[in-house]
Design a protein around this motif. Structure first.
Motif, mmCIF file in Angstrom:
data_model
loop_
_atom_site.group_PDB
_atom_site.id
_atom_site.type_symbol
_atom_site.label_atom_id
_atom_site.label_comp_id
_atom_site.label_asym_id
_atom_site.label_seq_id
_atom_site.Cartn_x
_atom_site.Cartn_y
_atom_site.Cartn_z
ATOM 1 N N MET A 25 -13.893 -35.900 -8.029
ATOM 2 C CA MET A 25 -12.787 -35.876 -7.645
ATOM 3 C C MET A 25 -12.357 -35.366 -6.390
ATOM 4 S SD MET A 25 -10.789 -34.734 -11.192
ATOM 5 C CE MET A 25 -9.172 -34.823 -10.473
ATOM 6 N N SER A 28 -11.537 -37.273 -2.789
ATOM 7 C CA SER A 28 -9.942 -37.577 -2.634
ATOM 8 C C SER A 28 -9.126 -36.741 -1.742
ATOM 9 C CB SER A 28 -9.289 -37.759 -4.127
ATOM 10 O OG SER A 28 -9.394 -36.544 -4.783
ATOM 11 N N SER A 33 -2.476 -38.616 1.723
ATOM 12 C CA SER A 33 -1.534 -39.624 2.151
ATOM 13 C C SER A 33 -0.625 -39.055 3.223
ATOM 14 C CB SER A 33 -0.549 -40.226 0.965
ATOM 15 O OG SER A 33 -0.011 -38.890 0.313
ATOM 16 N N SER A 74 -10.943 -48.398 -1.838
ATOM 17 C CA SER A 74 -11.086 -47.087 -2.496
ATOM 18 C C SER A 74 -12.740 -46.809 -2.800
ATOM 19 C CB SER A 74 -10.473 -47.188 -3.960
ATOM 20 O OG SER A 74 -8.914 -47.199 -3.528
ATOM 21 N N PHE A 78 -14.803 -43.899 -1.404
ATOM 22 C CA PHE A 78 -15.310 -42.935 -2.399
ATOM 23 C C PHE A 78 -17.106 -42.684 -2.227
ATOM 24 C CE2 PHE A 78 -17.540 -42.459 -6.551
ATOM 25 C CZ PHE A 78 -17.077 -41.069 -6.720
ATOM 26 N N SER A 81 -17.782 -41.062 1.288
ATOM 27 C CA SER A 81 -17.499 -39.573 1.422
ATOM 28 C C SER A 81 -18.378 -38.880 0.442
ATOM 29 C CB SER A 81 -15.941 -39.380 0.911
ATOM 30 O OG SER A 81 -15.690 -40.026 -0.400
#
Length: 226
Positions: A25, A28, A33, A74, A78, A81
């Protein structure tokens, strides 16, 4: 040098509990945003890269395929990263785990196949039997095409796992050799250290390329089924 080569690939735990969910997680957080009228340089660069990648990857898709745009973007963000964060010292890379990569590949592959059978049933079934096949070869070709279809998600996961794992092992070996040669021969240690730096730069490129290849292959499977 006595450290196990595969120590960095074991799932980390805290108080006996695996923390791999928190690690997954964490990327993210790197993509916040935007909530401002005028974005800063970092957010603008991220948005430009995402738009450039999405235009290039979705150019071959029709309207049904373009509905997967959010999923594909996405996915590449993901994996990219996660691979880059795994290059930090004493960090854990989830994409070195075959189970996790299969967990990403199988649902995405199954979604493209189900989409193909739903919207292009005849064309999807036609892939199992090429046109003009001699009658005696029909059973064998159907079996071969079926096996090749089910191998696709396994190939996706194994390719990503093997490339990331091999790079990390090579960096570990060269780093250990550089440390051992420091007290033996400084000139040779300097050469191996330069090789280690060049390999690290290469691994940064591999981390991004493997994320792009994984997502691109999923996109091509989707294109074949829409």
């Amino acid at each position: 040098m006595n450290e196990n080569l595969f120590t960095s690939f074991t799932t980390p735990t805290m108080m006996g509990l695996p923390v791999v969910v928190l690690i997954i997680m964490f990327p993210s957080i790197l993509f916040p945003s935007p909530n401002r009228l005028i974005n800063n340089r970092l957010v603008s660069l991220q948005q430009w890269l995402v738009q450039l990648t999405s235009k290039q990857m979705l150019a071959i898709h029709n309207h049904k395929g373009q509905t997967w745009a959010l999923m594909l973007m996405s996915l590449i963000l993901f994996i990219g990263s996660t691979n880059l964060l795994g290059l930090l010292p004493h960090s854990f890379t989830p994409t070195t785990q075959l189970s996790m990569n299969l967990g990403m590949a199988i649902p995405l592959w199954a979604g493209t196949v189900v989409t193909g059978f739903r919207h292009k049933t005849k064309a999807s079934l036609a892939h199992f039997l090429p046109q003009g096949t001699p009658i005696p070869l029909i059973p064998m070709l159907v079996i071969i095409e079926t096996i090749s279809l089910f191998i696709q998600p396994v190939a996706l996961a194994v390719r990503l796992t093997a490339n990331i794992t091999a790079g990390h092992l090579l960096m570990h070996l060269i780093g250990g050799a550089t440390l051992a040669l420091t007290n033996i021969n400084a000139s040779v240690a300097l050469i191996t250290f330069i090789i280690l730096i060049l390999l690290t730069v290469l691994e940064f490129a591999v981390a991004l390329i493997q994320a792009y290849v994984f997502t691109l292959l999923v996109s091509l499977y989707l294109h074949d089924n829409t």
